[in-house]
Design a protein around this motif. Structure first.
Motif, PDB file in Angstrom:
ATOM      1  N   TRP A 100       4.994  12.941   6.977  1.00 37.69           N
ATOM      2  CA  TRP A 100       5.401  11.564   6.719  1.00 37.69           C
ATOM      3  C   TRP A 100       4.682  10.569   7.620  1.00 37.69           C
ATOM      4  O   TRP A 100       4.471   9.432   7.275  1.00 37.69           O
ATOM      5  N   TRP A 101       4.249  11.036   8.785  1.00 36.32           N
ATOM      6  CA  TRP A 101       3.495  10.138   9.660  1.00 36.32           C
ATOM      7  C   TRP A 101       2.102   9.885   9.086  1.00 36.32           C
ATOM      8  O   TRP A 101       1.615   8.758   9.066  1.00 36.32           O
ATOM      9  N   TRP A 102       1.464  10.977   8.592  1.00 34.95           N
ATOM     10  CA  TRP A 102       0.148  10.811   7.966  1.00 34.95           C
ATOM     11  C   TRP A 102       0.255   9.888   6.762  1.00 34.95           C
ATOM     12  O   TRP A 102      -0.607   9.049   6.531  1.00 34.95           O
ATOM     13  N   LEU A 103       1.340  10.027   6.005  1.00 34.76           N
ATOM     14  CA  LEU A 103       1.571   9.174   4.841  1.00 34.76           C
ATOM     15  C   LEU A 103       1.673   7.717   5.280  1.00 34.76           C
ATOM     16  O   LEU A 103       1.093   6.816   4.663  1.00 34.76           O
ATOM     17  N   PHE A 104       2.377   7.513   6.393  1.00 33.09           N
ATOM     18  CA  PHE A 104       2.543   6.158   6.919  1.00 33.09           C
ATOM     19  C   PHE A 104       1.197   5.546   7.300  1.00 33.09           C
ATOM     20  O   PHE A 104       0.890   4.401   6.949  1.00 33.09           O
ATOM     21  N   VAL A 105       0.371   6.336   8.005  1.00 30.45           N
ATOM     22  CA  VAL A 105      -0.938   5.825   8.416  1.00 30.45           C
ATOM     23  C   VAL A 105      -1.797   5.522   7.197  1.00 30.45           C
ATOM     24  O   VAL A 105      -2.471   4.482   7.120  1.00 30.45           O
ATOM     25  N   ALA A 106      -1.735   6.414   6.206  1.00 30.31           N
ATOM     26  CA  ALA A 106      -2.514   6.193   4.999  1.00 30.31           C
ATOM     27  C   ALA A 106      -2.054   4.923   4.295  1.00 30.31           C
ATOM     28  O   ALA A 106      -2.875   4.116   3.831  1.00 30.31           O
ATOM     29  N   ALA A 107      -0.727   4.708   4.245  1.00 26.65           N
ATOM     30  CA  ALA A 107      -0.198   3.511   3.601  1.00 26.65           C
ATOM     31  C   ALA A 107      -0.670   2.269   4.340  1.00 26.65           C
ATOM     32  O   ALA A 107      -1.063   1.266   3.736  1.00 26.65           O
ATOM     33  N   LEU A 108      -0.661   2.358   5.682  1.00 24.34           N
ATOM     34  CA  LEU A 108      -1.106   1.232   6.507  1.00 24.34           C
ATOM     35  C   LEU A 108      -2.567   0.913   6.212  1.00 24.34           C
ATOM     36  O   LEU A 108      -2.944  -0.249   6.001  1.00 24.34           O
ATOM     37  N   ALA A 109      -3.397   1.969   6.170  1.00 19.49           N
ATOM     38  CA  ALA A 109      -4.824   1.776   5.906  1.00 19.49           C
ATOM     39  C   ALA A 109      -5.027   1.167   4.523  1.00 19.49           C
ATOM     40  O   ALA A 109      -5.819   0.230   4.350  1.00 19.49           O
TER      41      ALA A 109
END
Lengths: 386, 286
Positions: free
Chosen positions: A18-27
Motif C-alpha cells: 500500500w505504500w508503493w501504491l501511495f507513492v505511485a499515486a503521488l507520482a
C-alpha cells in the motif's frame, strides 16, 4: 490506506504494497498536474519542490536521527550558490547540480566533523548550526563589491545573482528545459529523494540512525561508532538540502542571501513541525500547506505574516506536538480509544508541570515527616501548614 | 601611540559589545538552561523602549533605565505565559521562543513600521592624535565593566544570588528547603531580560532602532555563551575577551563582517578542542 502511510509506526520495516501504491499515486498526480493546472500554479509548484527537499533533509535528521539541525538552510544556500556560480562559469548545468549536492555535503562534513566529533550536546549542536547559517548569510551579504568575483561571476552581495542558468537536457546541452519539463524534473527528483530516504531507513544504516534517536548511549554500547553514523546522516541531509537549494535557485530564478536567513530557517521548522516530524511525507505536506497559507495570508491584508506564523509555531509546540499528518494517521485509532489518543495528540504541558510539581510536594512532605522524627528539631520552615 | 590607543579602543569596544549582548543570555541560557531564541528581540524591545522614552523628552540615561525595567517586566510576563510550561523540555523551549521571536518582530513592525528610528549619540568625540574616539563608546565600555562587576557580585556575594544559584543547580532540593522555586525562576528570567533590555537601550545610539535589530546580535550572543561553558559568568567573560579581541583586531584590519566570520570559525574549532567550553574543566565559580 492513507492513515497508515501518514502514521508509519515502524520506519525500519520494509514498506508494504500500500505504500508503493501511495507513492505511485503521488507520482501520477504530479505527472497529470501540468495538464489541467494554470501556468502560475505550475511555477509555484516547481518552487515548492526545492523547498520540499530542504524540508525532507531536516525532517530526516530531526524526525529519525534525533539531530535538530537548524543549519539546513546553510547547505541549501551553499547548494544554490554552488550551482549558480559553477553553471555560469562552465555552462554545464547537469554537472553543476551534482556539484551543488557535493558542495552541500562538503559544508555539512566540515561543520559536522567539528560538532559531532567534538561531542557537543544536542542543544549546542542546534544553536551552532543556526549560528553557522546566520554568519554565512552575513558573509554573502557583504560580497557586494567588484572584488568578490568567482571566475567570471560577481557575487553581488545583497542583490544576489539573478542570472541563474536554467537546467538543460542532460544528453543535449544546447536545449533548455521548458517550464513543464522543469516541473517534471523537480517532481521526479522529489519523489526519488523521498523514496531513497524512506528505503534507507530500512537498511542497517537507517536502523542505526533511528537507534541514535532512541538512545545514543545504548547504541554506542552496542558497538556502533555513533559519531560516524551521525556524521553520515548529517552529510547526507546536507547533500539533499544542497540539491534543494540548486533547484530552488533555478526556479525563482535567483541565488540570494535570503536562502541562508533566519526567516528561511524558521520556515523549515514550521514545515517539519506542522507537517509532522515522525513521517517523511509530513515535511513535504508541510511545505505545500504552509507556503500556500503564507501566500493566502499575504492577500488577506493581515499586515505582518510573521506575526501569524510566530503564533502558529507557539501553538503547535505547546499543544500539537505530533503535527498534522500523524494526527490524521491516528484518526482511526481515535474511534477505537478516544481518551488515550487525545492525550497523545494534546500532550498538554499543564499536566506535565502538575506531575512535576506533585513530586516536589511529596519530597517536601517527606522531609518534614523525617524532621519530626528527630527529637528537638522543630520545623523551621516558613510554610509548615502540613 | 595614537594608533595603539585606537586599537585598544576597538578591542575594548567589541569586548563590551560581546559582554553587553551576552550577559542577559548568560543568565537565561547559562544559568537557567532556557534556550531563549527571542533574546535578540528582547534587545530590540529595550532599544524601542529607550527610543520612545527619549523621543517623549526623557533624558537618555533615564530612558535606558526605564527600558531595562520595562523589558524585565515583559520577560516575567513571558515566563509566566510561555516558558514556565516548558522547563526541562529543551527543544520545545527553543521552538516556542523562536515562535515568540517571529511574533515580536512581526508585532513591532506592525506597530512602528520597518524604518530605522535613531537616538543621537551624546557626548561627541575626544581627539587622540589623528583619531577621534567617541566618548559614548568609552561610556559603553564602562557600562559593560560595571554591569559585569555588579552581576558577579550579586551572584557571588549576596544571599539572593546563593538562592538563585542553588535553585538552578537542584530545583527539587531547594523546593524541599522551602524556597518558592516558581518565583525564583520567574524573577531570574526577569533579571536576565532586564539585563538584555539594558544592553539594547545602551546600544541604540550607536546602532539605531529597527525591528530586526535582534537578528544581528543573536548569533554573537549564543556563540559567546556556548563557548564559555558551564560557568555562565566566568565563561562569558573569557569567551567575550577572546572573541572581542579577535573581532576587534580583524575588524580594524579588514571589515567587520570578516571579524564576525573569524570569530565563528574560531568558535567552531574551539568546540572541537574544548567541547565543554572554556570553563569546562573548572568546578568552582559562577
Amino acid at each position: 490506506m492513507a492513515y497508515r502511510v501518514f502514521a508509519m509506526q515502524q520506519p525500519s520495516q520494509r514498506p508494504r504494497w500500500w505504500w508503493w501504491l501511495f507513492v505511485a499515486a503521488l507520482a501520477a498526480f504530479f505527472i497529470t498536474m501540468p495538464l489541467h493546472l494554470e501556468l502560475f500554479v505550475i511555477l509555484e509548484m516547481s518552487r515548492f519542490f526545492g523547498l520540499a527537499m530542504l524540508a525532507l533533509s531536516m525532517g530526516f535528521l530531526w524526525g529519525f536521527g534525533g539531530v535538530l539541525s537548524f543549519g539546513q538552510t546553510a547547505f541549501f544556500g551553499l547548494g544554490g550558490y554552488g550551482y549558480t556560480v559553477l553553471a555560469l562559469n562552465t555552462g554545464a548545468t547537469t554537472g553543476s547540480v551534482f556539484f551543488a549536492i557535493a558542495f552541500g555535503m562538503a559544508g555539512a562534513a566540515v561543520l559536522g566533523y567539528f560538532m559531532i566529533y567534538g561531542r557537543i550536546s544536542e542543544i549546542y549542536l542546534s544553536v551552532t548550526t543556526l549560528v553557522f547559517t546566520l554568519i554565512l548569510e552575513k558573509g554573502v551579504r557583504a560580497t557586494s563589491g567588484d572584488q568578490y568575483v568567482i571566475g567570471t561571476v560577481r557575487l553581488n552581495g545583497q542583490n544576489g545573482i539573478p542570472t541563474v542558468p536554467q537546467l538543460k537536457v542532460p544528453w543535449n546541452p544546447s536545449v533548455e528545459l521548458d517550464i513543464n519539463g522543469f516541473f517534471y524534473v523537480g517532481a521526479t527528483l522529489l519523489v526519488l529523494v523521498y523514496l531513497g530516504l524512506r528505503l534507507l531507513l530500512t537498511t542497517q544504516f537507517g536502523r542505526v540512525i533511528v537507534g541514535l534517536r532512541e538512545n545514543e548511549r545504548r547504541t554506542e554500547l552496542l558497538g556502533y561508532d555513533t559519531r560516524r553514523y551521525k556524521l553520515g546522516a548529517f552529510v547526507l541531509a546536507g547533500g539533499v538540502a544542497g540539491l534543494g537549494g540548486a533547484f530552488y535557485a533555478m526556479s525563482i530564478p535567483l541565488a540570494h542571501p535570503e536562502m541562508f536567513s533566519l526567516g528561511r530557517a524558521a520556515d523549515v521548522i514550521m514545515w517539519v513541525l506542522v507537517g509532522g516530524k515522525s513521517t517523511l511525507i509530513g515535511p513535504i505536506a508541510g511545505v505545500f500547506a504552509i507556503e500556500h497559507f503564507k501566500g493566502w495570508l499575504g492577500t488577506q491584508g493581515v499586515g505582518q505574516v510573521t506575526l501569524v506564523l510566530g503564533a502558529v509555531l507557539i501553538v503547535f509546540v505547546l499543544v500539537f506536538q505530533q503535527g498534522l499528518l500523524p494526527t490524521v494517521g491516528m484518526l482511526p485509532e481515535v474511534w477505537r480509544d478516544r481518551r488515550q489518543v487525545w492525550r497523545r495528540i494534546l500532550a498538554l504541558p499543564r499536566t506535565v508541570a502538575a506531575v512535576d510539581w506533585g513530586v516536589d510536594e511529596l519530597a517536601l512532605l517527606l522531609v518534614r515527616r523525617l524532621a519530626r522524627l528527630i527529637p528537638g528539631s522543630a520545623s523551621r520552615s516558613g510554610r509548615g501548614r502540613t | 601611540m595614537d594608533q595603539v590607543a585606537n586599537y585598544l579602543f576597538q578591542i575594548g569596544f567589541s569586548f563590551s559589545i560581546f559582554i553587553l549582548i551576552s550577559l542577559g543570555l548568560a543568565v537565561i541560557f547559562g544559568m537557567m538552561r532556557v534556550i531563549n531564541l527571542a533574546q535578540g528581540e528582547f534587545l530590540m524591545l529595550g532599544a524601542y523602549f529607550c527610543t520612545i522614552c527619549n523621543q517623549a523628552g526623557i533624558a537618555l540615561w533615564l530612558s535606558i533605565i526605564f527600558a531595562a525595567l520595562a523589558v524585565g517586566l515583559f520577560g516575567m510576563i513571558v515566563e509566566r505565559l510561555l516558558i514556565q510550561w516548558l522547563y526541562g523540555r529543551v527543544i520545545d523551549t527553543l521552538l516556542a521562543t523562536w515562535g515568540l521571536s517571529l511574533f515580536l518582530v512581526g508585532g513591532v513592525t506592525t506597530i512602528f513600521g520597518p524604518q530605522t528610528e535613531s537616538v543621537a549619540a551624546p557626548l561627541g568625540n575626544v581627539p587622540v592624535g589623528d583619531f577621534g574616539i567617541p566618548v559614548y563608546g568609552l561610556v559603553l565600555i564602562a557600562v559593560a565593566f560595571v554591569l559585569l562587576a555588579a552581576v558577579y557580585a550579586f551572584w557571588r556575594y549576596t544571599p539572593y544570588g546563593l538562592i538563585v544559584r542553588g535553585t538552578m543547580q537542584n530545583p527539587k532540593i531547594s523546593a524541599a528547603l522551602g524556597i518558592n522555586r516558581s518565583l525564583v525562576y520567574m524573577l531570574t528570567f526577569g533579571f536576565g531580560s532586564a539585563l538584555t533590555g539594558l544592553a539594547g537601550a545602551v546600544l541604540t545610539p550607536i546602532v539605531g532602532t529597527y525591528p530586526t535589530l535582534g537578528i544581528a546580535y543573536i548569533a554573537k550572543a549564543f556563540i559567546t555563551v556556548i563557548s564559555g561553558g558551564h560557568l555562565p559568568l566566568l565563561g562569558t567573560i573569557s569567551a567575550a575577551s577572546l572573541f572581542g579581541t579577535i573581532d576587534g583586531v580583524v575588524a580594524t584590519i579588514s571589515t567587520s563582517v570578516a571579524g564576525e566570520m573569524t570569530v565563528l570559525f574560531v568558535a567552531i574549532v574551539l568546540l572541537r578542542l574544548l567541547p565543554l567550553g572554556i570553563t569546562g574543566r573548572l568546578n568552582r565559580g559562577v
